[in-house]
Each structure stands twice: as C-alpha cells, then as structure tokens.
Design a protein around this motif. Structure first.
Motif, PDB file in Angstrom:
ATOM      1  N   LEU A   1      17.784 -14.756  43.583  1.00  0.00           N
ATOM      2  CA  LEU A   1      17.575 -15.707  42.490  1.00  0.00           C
ATOM      3  C   LEU A   1      18.722 -15.641  41.483  1.00  0.00           C
ATOM      4  O   LEU A   1      19.152 -16.665  40.957  1.00  0.00           O
ATOM      5  N   GLU A   2      19.228 -14.445  41.231  1.00  0.00           N
ATOM      6  CA  GLU A   2      20.332 -14.300  40.285  1.00  0.00           C
ATOM      7  C   GLU A   2      21.593 -14.986  40.812  1.00  0.00           C
ATOM      8  O   GLU A   2      22.341 -15.614  40.031  1.00  0.00           O
ATOM      9  N   GLU A   3      21.838 -14.904  42.097  1.00  0.00           N
ATOM     10  CA  GLU A   3      22.981 -15.602  42.678  1.00  0.00           C
ATOM     11  C   GLU A   3      22.840 -17.111  42.493  1.00  0.00           C
ATOM     12  O   GLU A   3      23.816 -17.804  42.171  1.00  0.00           O
ATOM     13  N   GLU A   4      21.641 -17.605  42.687  1.00  0.00           N
ATOM     14  CA  GLU A   4      21.414 -19.040  42.496  1.00  0.00           C
ATOM     15  C   GLU A   4      21.598 -19.420  41.029  1.00  0.00           C
ATOM     16  O   GLU A   4      22.183 -20.466  40.712  1.00  0.00           O
ATOM     17  N   ARG A   5      21.092 -18.577  40.122  1.00  0.00           N
ATOM     18  CA  ARG A   5      21.253 -18.857  38.691  1.00  0.00           C
ATOM     19  C   ARG A   5      22.726 -18.911  38.303  1.00  0.00           C
ATOM     20  O   ARG A   5      23.158 -19.802  37.557  1.00  0.00           O
TER      21      ARG A   5
ATOM     22  N   PHE B   1       4.960 -25.105  28.599  1.00  0.00           N
ATOM     23  CA  PHE B   1       3.858 -24.532  29.372  1.00  0.00           C
ATOM     24  C   PHE B   1       4.413 -23.945  30.670  1.00  0.00           C
ATOM     25  O   PHE B   1       5.224 -24.572  31.344  1.00  0.00           O
ATOM     26  N   LEU B   2       4.000 -22.730  30.995  1.00  0.00           N
ATOM     27  CA  LEU B   2       4.439 -22.059  32.223  1.00  0.00           C
ATOM     28  C   LEU B   2       5.962 -22.016  32.328  1.00  0.00           C
ATOM     29  O   LEU B   2       6.540 -22.272  33.381  1.00  0.00           O
ATOM     30  N   ALA B   3       6.620 -21.701  31.211  1.00  0.00           N
ATOM     31  CA  ALA B   3       8.081 -21.680  31.180  1.00  0.00           C
ATOM     32  C   ALA B   3       8.616 -20.504  31.977  1.00  0.00           C
ATOM     33  O   ALA B   3       8.263 -19.351  31.731  1.00  0.00           O
ATOM     34  N   LEU B   4       9.464 -20.797  32.935  1.00  0.00           N
ATOM     35  CA  LEU B   4      10.082 -19.769  33.769  1.00  0.00           C
ATOM     36  C   LEU B   4      11.555 -20.092  33.971  1.00  0.00           C
ATOM     37  O   LEU B   4      11.909 -21.243  34.223  1.00  0.00           O
ATOM     38  N   GLY B   5      12.413 -19.087  33.884  1.00  0.00           N
ATOM     39  CA  GLY B   5      13.808 -19.277  34.230  1.00  0.00           C
ATOM     40  C   GLY B   5      14.660 -19.854  33.119  1.00  0.00           C
ATOM     41  O   GLY B   5      14.886 -21.057  33.069  1.00  0.00           O
ATOM     42  N   LYS B   6      15.136 -18.999  32.202  1.00  0.00           N
ATOM     43  CA  LYS B   6      16.114 -19.429  31.206  1.00  0.00           C
ATOM     44  C   LYS B   6      17.502 -19.331  31.824  1.00  0.00           C
ATOM     45  O   LYS B   6      17.887 -18.277  32.325  1.00  0.00           O
ATOM     46  N   LEU B   7      18.238 -20.415  31.765  1.00  0.00           N
ATOM     47  CA  LEU B   7      19.542 -20.455  32.427  1.00  0.00           C
ATOM     48  C   LEU B   7      20.497 -19.409  31.861  1.00  0.00           C
ATOM     49  O   LEU B   7      21.372 -18.910  32.569  1.00  0.00           O
ATOM     50  N   SER B   8      20.342 -19.055  30.600  1.00  0.00           N
ATOM     51  CA  SER B   8      21.253 -18.105  29.962  1.00  0.00           C
ATOM     52  C   SER B   8      20.822 -16.657  30.132  1.00  0.00           C
ATOM     53  O   SER B   8      21.520 -15.740  29.681  1.00  0.00           O
ATOM     54  N   ALA B   9      19.664 -16.422  30.786  1.00  0.00           N
ATOM     55  CA  ALA B   9      19.152 -15.052  30.943  1.00  0.00           C
ATOM     56  C   ALA B   9      19.165 -14.636  32.407  1.00  0.00           C
ATOM     57  O   ALA B   9      18.796 -15.428  33.287  1.00  0.00           O
ATOM     58  N   PRO B  10      19.588 -13.415  32.717  1.00  0.00           N
ATOM     59  CA  PRO B  10      19.597 -12.932  34.107  1.00  0.00           C
ATOM     60  C   PRO B  10      18.207 -12.988  34.734  1.00  0.00           C
ATOM     61  O   PRO B  10      17.194 -12.845  34.040  1.00  0.00           O
ATOM     62  N   ALA B  11      18.169 -13.171  36.026  1.00  0.00           N
ATOM     63  CA  ALA B  11      16.893 -13.294  36.737  1.00  0.00           C
ATOM     64  C   ALA B  11      16.056 -12.030  36.641  1.00  0.00           C
ATOM     65  O   ALA B  11      14.820 -12.096  36.663  1.00  0.00           O
ATOM     66  N   ASP B  12      16.714 -10.863  36.516  1.00  0.00           N
ATOM     67  CA  ASP B  12      15.939  -9.625  36.460  1.00  0.00           C
ATOM     68  C   ASP B  12      15.280  -9.394  35.096  1.00  0.00           C
ATOM     69  O   ASP B  12      14.623  -8.374  34.884  1.00  0.00           O
ATOM     70  N   GLU B  13      15.434 -10.359  34.168  1.00  0.00           N
ATOM     71  CA  GLU B  13      14.738 -10.301  32.884  1.00  0.00           C
ATOM     72  C   GLU B  13      13.527 -11.229  32.861  1.00  0.00           C
ATOM     73  O   GLU B  13      13.050 -11.654  31.801  1.00  0.00           O
ATOM     74  N   ILE B  14      13.008 -11.528  34.034  1.00  0.00           N
ATOM     75  CA  ILE B  14      11.934 -12.505  34.162  1.00  0.00           C
ATOM     76  C   ILE B  14      10.574 -11.958  33.718  1.00  0.00           C
ATOM     77  O   ILE B  14       9.626 -12.720  33.529  1.00  0.00           O
ATOM     78  N   GLU B  15      10.471 -10.652  33.513  1.00  0.00           N
ATOM     79  CA  GLU B  15       9.169 -10.064  33.182  1.00  0.00           C
ATOM     80  C   GLU B  15       8.539 -10.705  31.952  1.00  0.00           C
ATOM     81  O   GLU B  15       7.364 -11.059  31.958  1.00  0.00           O
ATOM     82  N   GLU B  16       9.315 -10.866  30.880  1.00  0.00           N
ATOM     83  CA  GLU B  16       8.763 -11.414  29.642  1.00  0.00           C
ATOM     84  C   GLU B  16       8.242 -12.831  29.865  1.00  0.00           C
ATOM     85  O   GLU B  16       7.203 -13.220  29.311  1.00  0.00           O
ATOM     86  N   GLU B  17       8.950 -13.610  30.655  1.00  0.00           N
ATOM     87  CA  GLU B  17       8.503 -14.968  30.945  1.00  0.00           C
ATOM     88  C   GLU B  17       7.213 -14.958  31.775  1.00  0.00           C
ATOM     89  O   GLU B  17       6.349 -15.814  31.604  1.00  0.00           O
ATOM     90  N   LEU B  18       7.098 -13.983  32.664  1.00  0.00           N
ATOM     91  CA  LEU B  18       5.869 -13.865  33.451  1.00  0.00           C
ATOM     92  C   LEU B  18       4.669 -13.559  32.562  1.00  0.00           C
ATOM     93  O   LEU B  18       3.569 -14.072  32.800  1.00  0.00           O
ATOM     94  N   HIS B  19       4.873 -12.749  31.536  1.00  0.00           N
ATOM     95  CA  HIS B  19       3.775 -12.492  30.590  1.00  0.00           C
ATOM     96  C   HIS B  19       3.352 -13.810  29.928  1.00  0.00           C
ATOM     97  O   HIS B  19       2.160 -14.059  29.720  1.00  0.00           O
ATOM     98  N   GLY B  20       4.332 -14.641  29.604  1.00  0.00           N
ATOM     99  CA  GLY B  20       4.006 -15.943  29.023  1.00  0.00           C
ATOM    100  C   GLY B  20       3.233 -16.826  29.976  1.00  0.00           C
ATOM    101  O   GLY B  20       2.316 -17.555  29.566  1.00  0.00           O
ATOM    102  N   VAL B  21       3.582 -16.777  31.266  1.00  0.00           N
ATOM    103  CA  VAL B  21       2.864 -17.556  32.279  1.00  0.00           C
ATOM    104  C   VAL B  21       1.406 -17.108  32.352  1.00  0.00           C
ATOM    105  O   VAL B  21       0.479 -17.930  32.371  1.00  0.00           O
ATOM    106  N   PHE B  22       1.186 -15.805  32.387  1.00  0.00           N
ATOM    107  CA  PHE B  22      -0.186 -15.301  32.430  1.00  0.00           C
ATOM    108  C   PHE B  22      -0.951 -15.686  31.159  1.00  0.00           C
ATOM    109  O   PHE B  22      -2.142 -16.020  31.214  1.00  0.00           O
TER     110      PHE B  22
END
Length: 341
Positions: free
Chosen positions: A29-33, A300-321
C-alpha cells in the motif's frame, strides 16, 4: 512492525486480525501511495507554474496597465486560478488513494464485525427520493453519495451513507442598479443519511422536523415538504423545544412516538450531532423504515491520507470503528439503551 492497539469495545479482538490481514499489506500500500503522491505533486507543480507563467505573460504584454495595482491583478488572477486548479488536482489524487486504502482495509473490518458490507462508491445508492418526499431532506438537484454501509445489528437491518445534497438551480437577484446576479449552487445537506428497519410497517407518514419557531410558518408557506401535514402535539416538553411532528395520521404518530422513543431520540440529538445539537438532526417514519439525516462536517469512514505513510493507518482505523459505533449507538438508543460509546 506496525501494530493495532484496541481502544474501545467494538475493537475487541481486532489486533490479531490486523496483524494477519492488514499489516502484511502495508508495504504494498505504501508503494501505491508513493506513486499516487508523485503524480499529485507533478500535477500541482504544473498547475502552479502554468498560472505563474500566464500571469507573467499578461504583465509583459501590458495587460496590467494602470499602475502597480493593475500589474498585480494581471499577475495575481492567473496565479489564483492555478492555485485552485492545483487544489482540485491534489484532491483528485487524494481521493484515488483513499479509495485504494478503503478497498484493501474495509472488507477486513466488515468481516471482523460480521453481517456488514461496505461500498465505497455507493453503487446501490440510497432511497433519497423517499426521504425527500417525507420531508427529512430538502429538495436537491444533485447528490454525491459515498461510503455505504449496510448490515444488521441486534436483528435490526440498517444502511448508512455519507451524502452531500446540492441545489444547482441558482436564484437570480436584481440590485438597485438593475444588475442581475445568480447565487450559484447551494449545499442543502452534508452529513450522514441512515435508514433503520422497523419491526412492523407504519401505516402513516411521520416527519420529525426542526422547530424553527416563527420560521415554521415560512417553511410551510414556501413548500416545506411534510410540514403541510397536520401538526401533532407529543406532550414531551424537552422534545417540543427543538422539534415538531407532522403526520397524515396524528393518532398513529402519537402511538409510534411514545415518551420512551422521544427520550431516546433526544439522546441521539444530543450525543451524535456534535456542536449543532438538535439543529443537526431530522427524521421520519415511512412504511418499513425509520430515516435519519445527521449533519456532519468530518468525513465518514475516512481512510488513507495522501500525505501520511500507509503504516500510520492505525489512527484512521480507530476513526472507522468510531464511525461504525455511531450507527450501532443509534440502534441501541432506539432500543432504549444509552451507551457511553
């Protein structure tokens, strides 16, 4: 290695799923980002440089005659257009990356929670026309609907989408100099739309609308859909301070809107609409469904900030939950429960 720390009850047991199904995919995912980010930066640079080049051309060609102010305008206007174009191009790529992240992660979250499906593009749509005819949402000419969740919780079927409803029919006005101007497109609603199944079909239209005080007559006069139906007094003082009920069957409405339900509805208005309070919520019953419209600014269900590395997705996952927990809390409250989260 990136891990997931469980914070809330709805996340219990997800850390193991994260380790097995999401963490191994983060490098890909990070390569794609990075690839999408490179395109975004290139497009932004082209837009900004093009705007500056056109502005400089205008200045050199004499289009900015009229002193320093004219020169600044000749240069600044193209630059401003370039900046707007750069922002739009960035948002396009950011949306592309967010979609890729959601496509990878959301099926895992839905599988974990069970009896839940996610559709980023909301291909199946949402019953907007029914909500409009009921009066829960205003008339609109264009709808942008996304991030559709559908499932069952406590044996109650529900679906929820993020929506922006826009009226493209601009209003023309005339000033004192007889010059006409158009107001342009107007956002009628931005937030979450939700449909919750009811045990037995309700043989009536019931609208729970905001109470605008003296403005209620104006709403009815200028075509406030649903407000042309008879007004129903509920006898619930707290509810009546913020809302009014209209129905083509007042007797049915009073039976459906029992004091316990109105207590739960007020709990939703106070807890789920943020700073807007009761002003951010309207609802209604029609046949087999209870519809709600909750105004909301955050995605709503925000995932994937273009300026943030993919391995920092944990905080966004908390928002999804947290977002999914919102839907569950609403169902809980309609059952008479009042969960803290």
């Amino acid at each position: 290695m990136t891990t997931f720390t469980e914070r809330s009850p709805i996340e219990a047991g997800f850390s193991e799923i994260f380790d097995v199904r999401i963490a191994p995919r983060l490098s890909t995912l990070e390569e794609e980002r990075q690839a999408i980010l490179a395109v975004a930066r290139r497009h932004v640079a082209i837009a900004l440089v093009s705007g500056a080049a056109v502005g400089l051309l205008f200045v050199l060609s004499g289009s900015g005659s009229g002193g320093l102010g004219g020169m600044l305008a000749a240069f600044g206007i193209p630059v401003a257009f370039g900046a707007v174009a750069a922002l739009l191009l960035w948002k396009r790529q950011a949306k592309k990356w967010s979609g890729s992240a959601a496509k990878e992660v959301m099926p895992v979250v839905c599988d974990f929670l069970g009896d839940l499906t996610f559709d980023r593009d909301a291909v199946k749509g949402f019953p907007l026309e029914r909500m409009q005819k009921l009066g829960v949402i205003r008339r609109f000419s264009r709808a942008e609907v996304s991030d559709r969740l559908e499932g069952t919780y406590r044996d109650v079927p529900f679906e929820i989408v993020e929506a922006e409803l826009i009226n493209d029919k601009s209003k023309s006005t005339t000033n004192s100099d007889d010059n006409r101007s158009d107001s342009g497109p107007r956002t009628q609603f931005k937030g979450l739309l939700m449909r919750i199944g009811v045990p037995d079909p309700i043989p009536a239209r019931i609208l729970i609308a905001r109470d605008y005080g003296p403005g209620n007559k104006l709403m009815r006069m200028f075509g406030g859909v649903g407000r042309d139906l008879p007004k129903v007094e509920t006898g619930h003082d707290t509810f009546e301070k913020s809302f009014e009920v209209h129905s083509d069957s007042p007797e049915t409405a009073r039976q459906v809107l029992a004091p316990e339900f109105l207590d739960s509805f007020m709990a939703i208005a106070e807890a789920e609409t943020g700073r807007r309070g009761a002003k951010g919520l309207e609802a209604g019953f029609h046949d087999e469904a209870f519809f709600m419209a909750l105004e909301r600014d955050s995605d709503f269900l925000a995932l994937g900030k273009l300026s943030a590395p993919a391995d920092e997705i944990e905080e966004e996952l908390h928002g999804v939950f947290d977002d999914i927990a919102t839907a569950r809390r609403i169902v809980d409250r309609l059952h008479g429960d009042h969960p803290d989260r």
